[in-house]
Motif scaffolding. Sequence first.
Motif, mmCIF file in Angstrom:
data_model
loop_
_atom_site.group_PDB
_atom_site.id
_atom_site.type_symbol
_atom_site.label_atom_id
_atom_site.label_comp_id
_atom_site.label_asym_id
_atom_site.label_seq_id
_atom_site.Cartn_x
_atom_site.Cartn_y
_atom_site.Cartn_z
ATOM 1 N N SER A 18 -5.877 -5.910 7.260
ATOM 2 C CA SER A 18 -6.654 -7.112 6.958
ATOM 3 C C SER A 18 -7.243 -7.617 8.275
ATOM 4 O O SER A 18 -6.700 -7.367 9.360
ATOM 5 C CB SER A 18 -5.780 -8.198 6.322
ATOM 6 O OG SER A 18 -4.916 -8.762 7.286
ATOM 7 N N TRP A 19 -8.370 -8.283 8.180
ATOM 8 C CA TRP A 19 -9.003 -8.856 9.371
ATOM 9 C C TRP A 19 -8.016 -9.744 10.118
ATOM 10 O O TRP A 19 -7.912 -9.685 11.337
ATOM 11 C CB TRP A 19 -10.250 -9.639 8.960
ATOM 12 C CG TRP A 19 -10.850 -10.409 10.095
ATOM 13 C CD1 TRP A 19 -10.815 -11.754 10.277
ATOM 14 C CD2 TRP A 19 -11.573 -9.878 11.214
ATOM 15 N NE1 TRP A 19 -11.468 -12.099 11.427
ATOM 16 C CE2 TRP A 19 -11.948 -10.960 12.022
ATOM 17 C CE3 TRP A 19 -11.932 -8.599 11.607
ATOM 18 C CZ2 TRP A 19 -12.673 -10.804 13.199
ATOM 19 C CZ3 TRP A 19 -12.650 -8.442 12.784
ATOM 20 C CH2 TRP A 19 -13.010 -9.531 13.559
ATOM 21 N N ARG A 20 -7.290 -10.537 9.388
ATOM 22 C CA ARG A 20 -6.335 -11.474 9.985
ATOM 23 C C ARG A 20 -5.286 -10.744 10.833
ATOM 24 O O ARG A 20 -4.882 -11.229 11.877
ATOM 25 C CB ARG A 20 -5.657 -12.285 8.891
ATOM 26 C CG ARG A 20 -4.727 -13.368 9.412
ATOM 27 C CD ARG A 20 -4.255 -14.250 8.317
ATOM 28 N NE ARG A 20 -5.391 -15.089 7.962
ATOM 29 C CZ ARG A 20 -5.369 -16.020 7.038
ATOM 30 N NH1 ARG A 20 -4.278 -16.219 6.353
ATOM 31 N NH2 ARG A 20 -6.429 -16.739 6.787
ATOM 32 N N LYS A 23 -7.623 -9.121 14.083
ATOM 33 C CA LYS A 23 -8.827 -9.739 14.657
ATOM 34 C C LYS A 23 -8.710 -10.028 16.149
ATOM 35 O O LYS A 23 -9.727 -10.064 16.849
ATOM 36 C CB LYS A 23 -9.198 -11.017 13.905
ATOM 37 C CG LYS A 23 -8.212 -12.160 14.085
ATOM 38 C CD LYS A 23 -8.659 -13.369 13.316
ATOM 39 C CE LYS A 23 -7.692 -14.517 13.528
ATOM 40 N NZ LYS A 23 -8.137 -15.705 12.811
ATOM 41 N N LEU A 26 -8.718 -5.922 18.308
ATOM 42 C CA LEU A 26 -9.638 -4.881 17.868
ATOM 43 C C LEU A 26 -9.702 -3.766 18.896
ATOM 44 O O LEU A 26 -9.524 -3.998 20.092
ATOM 45 C CB LEU A 26 -11.036 -5.464 17.655
ATOM 46 C CG LEU A 26 -11.152 -6.496 16.537
ATOM 47 C CD1 LEU A 26 -12.524 -7.146 16.552
ATOM 48 C CD2 LEU A 26 -10.878 -5.852 15.192
ATOM 49 N N LEU A 32 -15.314 -2.474 10.832
ATOM 50 C CA LEU A 32 -15.131 -3.802 10.255
ATOM 51 C C LEU A 32 -15.898 -3.848 8.946
ATOM 52 O O LEU A 32 -17.029 -3.351 8.873
ATOM 53 C CB LEU A 32 -15.657 -4.875 11.206
ATOM 54 C CG LEU A 32 -14.819 -5.175 12.450
ATOM 55 C CD1 LEU A 32 -14.505 -3.958 13.269
ATOM 56 C CD2 LEU A 32 -15.466 -6.229 13.295
ATOM 57 N N THR A 34 -16.766 -5.983 5.100
ATOM 58 C CA THR A 34 -16.712 -6.911 3.982
ATOM 59 C C THR A 34 -17.087 -6.048 2.783
ATOM 60 O O THR A 34 -18.265 -5.711 2.614
ATOM 61 C CB THR A 34 -17.703 -8.073 4.166
ATOM 62 O OG1 THR A 34 -17.399 -8.739 5.377
ATOM 63 C CG2 THR A 34 -17.618 -9.052 3.000
ATOM 64 N N TYR A 42 -16.944 -1.473 15.739
ATOM 65 C CA TYR A 42 -16.563 -2.246 16.914
ATOM 66 C C TYR A 42 -16.738 -1.369 18.145
ATOM 67 O O TYR A 42 -16.218 -0.253 18.206
ATOM 68 C CB TYR A 42 -15.108 -2.726 16.790
ATOM 69 C CG TYR A 42 -14.717 -3.622 17.931
ATOM 70 C CD1 TYR A 42 -15.247 -4.903 18.031
ATOM 71 C CD2 TYR A 42 -13.847 -3.181 18.916
ATOM 72 C CE1 TYR A 42 -14.904 -5.730 19.087
ATOM 73 C CE2 TYR A 42 -13.497 -4.006 19.974
ATOM 74 C CZ TYR A 42 -14.040 -5.278 20.054
ATOM 75 O OH TYR A 42 -13.709 -6.091 21.110
ATOM 76 N N GLN A 78 -16.492 -11.657 16.153
ATOM 77 C CA GLN A 78 -15.751 -12.795 15.614
ATOM 78 C C GLN A 78 -16.661 -13.740 14.822
ATOM 79 O O GLN A 78 -17.864 -13.830 15.068
ATOM 80 C CB GLN A 78 -15.073 -13.566 16.756
ATOM 81 C CG GLN A 78 -14.080 -12.747 17.552
ATOM 82 C CD GLN A 78 -12.841 -12.346 16.760
ATOM 83 O OE1 GLN A 78 -12.443 -12.999 15.804
ATOM 84 N NE2 GLN A 78 -12.233 -11.248 17.159
ATOM 85 N N TRP A 82 -15.473 -11.032 8.204
ATOM 86 C CA TRP A 82 -14.911 -9.717 7.887
ATOM 87 C C TRP A 82 -13.638 -9.865 7.076
ATOM 88 O O TRP A 82 -12.894 -10.828 7.247
ATOM 89 C CB TRP A 82 -14.625 -8.924 9.164
ATOM 90 C CG TRP A 82 -15.833 -8.736 10.019
ATOM 91 C CD1 TRP A 82 -16.042 -9.260 11.259
ATOM 92 C CD2 TRP A 82 -17.000 -7.987 9.701
ATOM 93 N NE1 TRP A 82 -17.269 -8.883 11.729
ATOM 94 C CE2 TRP A 82 -17.890 -8.092 10.788
ATOM 95 C CE3 TRP A 82 -17.390 -7.237 8.602
ATOM 96 C CZ2 TRP A 82 -19.132 -7.483 10.814
ATOM 97 C CZ3 TRP A 82 -18.629 -6.626 8.632
ATOM 98 C CH2 TRP A 82 -19.479 -6.750 9.718
ATOM 99 N N GLU A 84 -11.728 -6.625 5.991
ATOM 100 C CA GLU A 84 -10.871 -5.467 6.275
ATOM 101 C C GLU A 84 -11.311 -4.777 7.558
ATOM 102 O O GLU A 84 -12.474 -4.853 7.952
ATOM 103 C CB GLU A 84 -10.937 -4.457 5.130
ATOM 104 C CG GLU A 84 -10.440 -5.023 3.823
ATOM 105 C CD GLU A 84 -10.666 -4.101 2.640
ATOM 106 O OE1 GLU A 84 -10.092 -4.396 1.585
ATOM 107 O OE2 GLU A 84 -11.416 -3.106 2.734
ATOM 108 N N VAL A 85 -10.352 -4.093 8.177
ATOM 109 C CA VAL A 85 -10.629 -3.273 9.347
ATOM 110 C C VAL A 85 -9.996 -1.910 9.110
ATOM 111 O O VAL A 85 -8.826 -1.823 8.740
ATOM 112 C CB VAL A 85 -10.048 -3.904 10.635
ATOM 113 C CG1 VAL A 85 -10.246 -2.979 11.829
ATOM 114 C CG2 VAL A 85 -10.684 -5.262 10.896
#
Length: 91
Positions: A18-20, A23, A26, A32, A34, A42, A78, A82, A84-85
């Motif tokens: 998850s982005w969280r 983040k 990275l 990255l 959505t 990245y 940032q 976003w 998901e990564v």
Amino acid sequence: ADTIWTDLQSLGGWTKYSWREVKNNLQRGDILCTPKKHVAFYIGRGKTVEARGVHNPRGRGSYTTGDQGGEIDIYNAQGRGWIEVYRYTGN
């Protein structure tokens, strides 16, 4: 962006975060995403490389044709929404 995670899974070696979760950590090469909207790569130092959006000030695109304006650009990673990564972990 519709099938990217499915495609990466079939290749193997990719992990979804998850982005969280990542983040603030990275790594170059992270994808990255959505889902069903947009992806970026990245490239380090807080920046992404990606297609310009349909309504970007330097190009005209079309949601109908999928044309994103015909160009790529560099953006800040940032604050972009976003979700998901995807990271190659070799597992």
